[in-house]
Design a protein around this motif. Sequence first.
Motif, short mmCIF file in Angstrom:
data_model
loop_
_atom_site.label_atom_id
_atom_site.label_comp_id
_atom_site.label_asym_id
_atom_site.label_seq_id
_atom_site.Cartn_x
_atom_site.Cartn_y
_atom_site.Cartn_z
N ALA A 12 0.81 -1.22 0.00
CA ALA A 12 0.00 0.00 0.00
C ALA A 12 0.85 1.27 0.00
N GLY A 13 2.14 1.13 0.28
CA GLY A 13 3.01 2.30 0.32
C GLY A 13 2.80 3.17 1.55
N VAL A 14 2.48 2.53 2.69
CA VAL A 14 2.25 3.27 3.94
C VAL A 14 3.05 2.58 5.05
N SER A 15 2.96 3.15 6.24
CA SER A 15 3.68 2.57 7.38
C SER A 15 2.88 1.42 7.98
N GLU A 16 3.59 0.57 8.74
CA GLU A 16 2.91 -0.53 9.42
C GLU A 16 1.93 0.00 10.46
N SER A 30 -6.83 8.86 6.24
CA SER A 30 -7.68 9.37 5.16
C SER A 30 -8.40 8.23 4.47
N GLU A 31 -9.51 8.55 3.79
CA GLU A 31 -10.29 7.53 3.10
C GLU A 31 -9.48 6.88 1.97
N ALA A 32 -8.67 7.69 1.30
CA ALA A 32 -7.86 7.16 0.20
C ALA A 32 -6.82 6.16 0.72
N THR A 33 -6.18 6.51 1.85
CA THR A 33 -5.19 5.61 2.45
C THR A 33 -5.85 4.34 2.95
N ARG A 34 -7.01 4.49 3.58
CA ARG A 34 -7.76 3.34 4.08
C ARG A 34 -8.11 2.39 2.93
N ALA A 35 -8.57 2.96 1.81
CA ALA A 35 -8.92 2.13 0.64
C ALA A 35 -7.70 1.42 0.10
N GLU A 55 -17.44 -4.70 3.57
CA GLU A 55 -17.10 -3.62 2.66
C GLU A 55 -16.40 -4.15 1.43
N ARG A 56 -16.72 -3.57 0.29
CA ARG A 56 -16.08 -3.99 -0.94
C ARG A 56 -14.74 -3.29 -1.12
N ALA A 57 -13.80 -4.03 -1.66
CA ALA A 57 -12.48 -3.47 -1.93
C ALA A 57 -12.53 -2.63 -3.20
N ARG A 58 -11.54 -1.77 -3.35
CA ARG A 58 -11.41 -1.03 -4.60
C ARG A 58 -10.63 -1.90 -5.60
N LEU A 59 -11.17 -3.10 -5.73
CA LEU A 59 -10.57 -4.13 -6.58
C LEU A 59 -11.62 -4.49 -7.63
N VAL A 60 -11.22 -4.53 -8.91
CA VAL A 60 -12.16 -4.84 -9.99
C VAL A 60 -11.62 -6.02 -10.78
N GLY A 61 -12.45 -7.03 -10.99
CA GLY A 61 -12.06 -8.18 -11.76
C GLY A 61 -12.24 -7.94 -13.25
N LEU A 62 -11.26 -8.38 -14.04
CA LEU A 62 -11.37 -8.39 -15.50
C LEU A 62 -11.20 -9.84 -15.93
N VAL A 63 -12.28 -10.46 -16.41
CA VAL A 63 -12.28 -11.88 -16.75
C VAL A 63 -12.25 -12.04 -18.26
N LEU A 64 -11.19 -12.68 -18.75
CA LEU A 64 -10.98 -12.87 -20.19
C LEU A 64 -10.99 -14.36 -20.53
N PRO A 65 -11.39 -14.73 -21.76
CA PRO A 65 -11.41 -16.14 -22.12
C PRO A 65 -10.03 -16.71 -22.43
N GLU A 66 -9.09 -15.85 -22.80
CA GLU A 66 -7.75 -16.31 -23.16
C GLU A 66 -6.85 -15.09 -23.35
N LEU A 67 -5.56 -15.36 -23.53
CA LEU A 67 -4.63 -14.28 -23.84
C LEU A 67 -3.87 -14.55 -25.13
#
Length: 333
Positions: A12-16, A30-35, A55-67
């Motif tokens: 996250a680029g923050v302190s322990e 801050s909310e941004a740091t918390r997220a 609570e939902r994470a600020r994580l978004v799935g991208l599902v592809l059939p292949e690469l």
Amino acid sequence: MTKRLTEVARKAGVSEATVSRVLNGRGGVSEATRAAVLTALDVLGYERPTKLRGERARLVGLVLPELQNPIFPALAEVVTGSLAQRGFTPALCARTIGGVPESGYVEMLLDHQVSGVIFAGGSYALADASHEHYRRLTDRGLPVVLVNAGVEELGFPRVSTDDAVAVEQAYGHLRSLGHQAIGMVLGPADHIPSRRKLDAMVRTAGWDTDRHLVERSSFSMEGARVAATRLIERGVTGVICASDVLALGTVRAARRLGRAVPADVSVVGFDDSAFMTCTDPPLTTVRQPIETMGQAAVDLLVTQIEGAGVLHDELLFEPELVVRGSTAPVPRD
């Protein structure tokens, strides 16, 4: 516990100490740091504290059939970049033969409390496939966007290339070169984008119900080679394909039959994926506006995540015919 704090803090680029405050629900962050801390926790696969699991994470799935098909890495590049600019962390899930199925990825993403999911080329595009895992997302109220045509009843927002316009462009180009015996290599019979292309061809070319100029294939070069061989043996001089991969398989079929492309057989692809300028010959194809579509998919998803409403309509984007070296005037007798 100490190892977890260290890893999350580094990610996250923050302190322990900041990570500890977030995990213990203390103020002064801050909310941004918390997220950022919660997203790092999710990405690293650590379980959230009980009070934070809803609570939902600020994580978004991208599902592809292949690469392997270059069009999907191109879409992934656009979507992941756009998500990062909007403050979300993309989680890329690409299916492989014998690997995790699409339904398995859905379970994983739900376990990680993602904020939303973007699908491209999934089983939503196959009318006869199971769609139960999509309904799980609906039941959870999770924001979802589909890229390209899918079954209507799912009700998710869709961002699609206009398949009808693509066929009109390809067919018009071949007719302008004098071709009359024009065939199609499409995906499986229950593949919705292929159905749309076929419907457009019936309208545009005035085909009857015989459909003897259509062959089906899996989205592989070898499958396309087999399908295109049958068309060429029936005397077609122009072939419209449902993807660039199918078009390359069609070129291979022509050559194995001793025909030259484009002197004997003209071939038109669909996608304009990477390296189509480097094939022999360079491929004439109908370009999907991947950058615009990818950004639109992210915009639709973020709008849902932010609670600004859901657009259930399908956004149709116009493709562009790109003429290269795989098409030429019809051969003279």
